[in-house]
Design an enzyme around this catalytic site. Sequence first.
Site, PDB file in Angstrom:
ATOM      1  CD  GLU A 133      42.250  39.527  40.893  1.00  0.00           C
ATOM      2  OE1 GLU A 133      42.693  38.380  40.742  1.00  0.00           O
ATOM      3  OE2 GLU A 133      41.997  40.024  42.004  1.00  0.00           O
ATOM      4  CB  CYS A 166      41.947  40.574  46.609  1.00  0.00           C
ATOM      5  SG  CYS A 166      41.893  41.138  48.307  1.00  0.00           S
ATOM      6  CD  GLU A 226      39.517  35.768  52.609  1.00  0.00           C
ATOM      7  OE1 GLU A 226      38.921  36.293  51.646  1.00  0.00           O
ATOM      8  OE2 GLU A 226      39.050  35.742  53.751  1.00  0.00           O
TER       9      GLU A 226
HETATM   10  P1  NAD Z   1      48.993  33.248  43.177  1.00  0.00           P
HETATM   11  O1  NAD Z   1      47.780  32.424  43.376  1.00  0.00           O
HETATM   12  O2  NAD Z   1      49.787  33.027  41.955  1.00  0.00           O
HETATM   13  O3  NAD Z   1      50.037  33.048  44.390  1.00  0.00           O
HETATM   14  C1  NAD Z   1      49.647  33.235  45.720  1.00  0.00           C
HETATM   15  C2  NAD Z   1      50.494  32.345  46.619  1.00  0.00           C
HETATM   16  O4  NAD Z   1      50.254  30.985  46.292  1.00  0.00           O
HETATM   17  C3  NAD Z   1      52.013  32.535  46.468  1.00  0.00           C
HETATM   18  O5  NAD Z   1      52.619  32.372  47.734  1.00  0.00           O
HETATM   19  C4  NAD Z   1      52.397  31.411  45.537  1.00  0.00           C
HETATM   20  O6  NAD Z   1      53.763  31.027  45.682  1.00  0.00           O
HETATM   21  C5  NAD Z   1      51.467  30.309  45.996  1.00  0.00           C
HETATM   22  N1  NAD Z   1      51.159  29.281  44.993  1.00  0.00           N
HETATM   23  C6  NAD Z   1      51.102  29.418  43.642  1.00  0.00           C
HETATM   24  N2  NAD Z   1      50.763  28.246  43.073  1.00  0.00           N
HETATM   25  C7  NAD Z   1      50.591  27.352  44.093  1.00  0.00           C
HETATM   26  C8  NAD Z   1      50.210  25.972  44.141  1.00  0.00           C
HETATM   27  N3  NAD Z   1      49.947  25.274  43.039  1.00  0.00           N
HETATM   28  N4  NAD Z   1      50.124  25.380  45.346  1.00  0.00           N
HETATM   29  C9  NAD Z   1      50.373  26.070  46.482  1.00  0.00           C
HETATM   30  N5  NAD Z   1      50.747  27.377  46.496  1.00  0.00           N
HETATM   31  C10 NAD Z   1      50.840  28.016  45.310  1.00  0.00           C
HETATM   32  O7  NAD Z   1      48.521  34.742  43.316  1.00  0.00           O
HETATM   33  P2  NAD Z   1      49.348  36.064  43.034  1.00  0.00           P
HETATM   34  O8  NAD Z   1      49.184  36.429  41.609  1.00  0.00           O
HETATM   35  O9  NAD Z   1      50.719  35.927  43.551  1.00  0.00           O
HETATM   36  O10 NAD Z   1      48.544  37.063  43.978  1.00  0.00           O
HETATM   37  C11 NAD Z   1      47.505  37.808  43.509  1.00  0.00           C
HETATM   38  C12 NAD Z   1      46.165  37.151  43.727  1.00  0.00           C
HETATM   39  O11 NAD Z   1      45.861  37.094  45.118  1.00  0.00           O
HETATM   40  C13 NAD Z   1      45.053  37.938  43.102  1.00  0.00           C
HETATM   41  O12 NAD Z   1      44.160  37.094  42.435  1.00  0.00           O
HETATM   42  C14 NAD Z   1      44.377  38.602  44.290  1.00  0.00           C
HETATM   43  O13 NAD Z   1      43.053  38.968  44.061  1.00  0.00           O
HETATM   44  C15 NAD Z   1      44.534  37.569  45.332  1.00  0.00           C
HETATM   45  N6  NAD Z   1      44.388  38.163  46.680  1.00  0.00           N
HETATM   46  C16 NAD Z   1      43.247  37.896  47.391  1.00  0.00           C
HETATM   47  C17 NAD Z   1      43.049  38.467  48.634  1.00  0.00           C
HETATM   48  C18 NAD Z   1      41.798  38.212  49.427  1.00  0.00           C
HETATM   49  O14 NAD Z   1      41.796  38.451  50.629  1.00  0.00           O
HETATM   50  N7  NAD Z   1      40.710  37.735  48.820  1.00  0.00           N
HETATM   51  C19 NAD Z   1      44.029  39.299  49.178  1.00  0.00           C
HETATM   52  C20 NAD Z   1      45.183  39.553  48.436  1.00  0.00           C
HETATM   53  C21 NAD Z   1      45.339  38.954  47.185  1.00  0.00           C
END
Ligand code: NAD
Length: 500
Positions: free
Chosen positions: A394, A297, A263
């Site tokens: 975004e 998101c 997601e």
């Molecule tokens: P992010 O991708 O930086 O981090 C999300 C999660 O992934 C965190 O727990 C982080 O620690 C982990 N992570 C980061 N790098 C990783 C890696 N290399 N391997 C494994 N895990 C890793 O995202 P963010 O900036 O913290 O969150 C915002 C993003 O989430 C936005 O892009 C938003 O649109 C998205 N989001 C999507 C939905 C959906 O349902 N489509 C819902 C909420 C948020």
Amino acid sequence: MTSCGGIVPVVAVATERRYGLFIDGESVEPADGEIRELAEPATGEPLAQAATAGPGDVDRAVAAARAALDGPWGKTPPNERSRLLHALADAINANRKELAELEARNVGKAIASAKAELAQGVENFRFYASAIASIAGRSNPVGGSLLSYTLREPVGVCGQIVPWNYPLMLATWKLAPALAAGCTVVLKPDPLTPLTAIRLAELASEVGFPAGAVNVVPGDGPTTGVHLVKHAGVDKVAFTGSTQTGSEIMRLAAEPLKRVSLELGGKSPNLVFADADLEDAIPSSVWAIYYSAGQSCEARSRVLVEQSIYDDFVSRFADAAGSLKVGDPLDPETQMGSLISAAHRRRVHGFVERGRDEGAEVVTGGEPGDGRGSFYPPTVLTGVETRMAVAQEEIFGPVVTVTAFADEKEAVSIANDVRYGLFATVWTGDSARGHRLARQIKAGMIGVNMPYTAFPGIPFGGYKQSGFGRELGVETLDLYLETKAVLVSTSPKPFNPFGL
Ligand code: NAD
């Protein structure tokens, strides 16, 4: 707009306690992780001490999840799993005051939003408690002397990774279907926002989930997250986060090959036609971008407006955005809290500056708050063209772009002209147009005169680079189930295929 600085909290949850990891049914100290001080984003004041997991802690959690899958959780029949999911829903509801305040303080989120998300979390567990009844194989009518049926079995140990914007609610989106399907879970929250996920695991244990069924290991993405995704003991990875990280996770999950659902991000359009009821469309469109300070998101961050009503719409929308109550997350009147961190606020403001440089006009907002908290005001950018970065990337903050369109064809073309495809909202008085556009816009979900997005029972997920796999729906269970075909001979004669 109320002041963004100088906040005095109106309620406070005692957070003197130290939050450990949750592994194998108990709160534990990290073996190779560390304890970190968490601060409230809205005040900069200390909030709690919380553990982060290292790779060795992930190993312990995966081993506990595997033992529970091979042991007590794997032997728990569906009706008992359903009872436990209902019991967890009851426990979340009974602890809602503590959980909502914890979430509001940890994320800087308005308490009214935290309460609404918590209520949805309760319903998610109830929905999947009922949806367990739909898990069934079928007999396959192939005929002849072949009897065949299918069994549905849990995929196994699931590594689930969630971001900081909805820590509690997204944990329920992940946990509920996985547990309903009979899987065990190692959940990795963002290290900035681990508190409510840890409480959720404690409540699961208190209501009777066996040790190891739910494990929570907050930690940094590039170390703890990567270790979880690559772990040979993890059968499936479910991820919510940015498209960039989702792409990296897909690569990491290729070896050893495991199931993945993603997601990801969005740049969702909000189309307003001249025949729309603006009394509804304007306040709803304001909500659709500024809820959770735009850190969603599915935030409708691109408003597309029919040319003939553009000036009137912009002026009324900007007035409404400027009137939002921004401030103390714990004040029940607050409509928008702070951003998650000072670093994120710098990123959001960087986009606004870039928009200005590219020729957009800031109609309201556009300057960071001046207090200690990470506040940013509701911001409206007009004169935005599709080629600009603010129309493509975004921003993940309280910033909306407004763009005019000439007719329906151009509206659809602009709506689809991004790499994302999570959500779209259409405001129109012509219901045929609503249905027509629902088919033409490339997104996983379309709202017609409906701003709300996420309901238990309605599949939520993206097209294009917004990811794949659906959450919240009955079909989500398929992401956590294998299908096994059983073939039985009913022939009285032996087959002897080689004629031996
Ligand atoms: P992010 O991708 O930086 O981090 C999300 C999660 O992934 C965190 O727990 C982080 O620690 C982990 N992570 C980061 N790098 C990783 C890696 N290399 N391997 C494994 N895990 C890793 O995202 P963010 O900036 O913290 O969150 C915002 C993003 O989430 C936005 O892009 C938003 O649109 C998205 N989001 C999507 C939905 C959906 O349902 N489509 C819902 C909420 C948020």
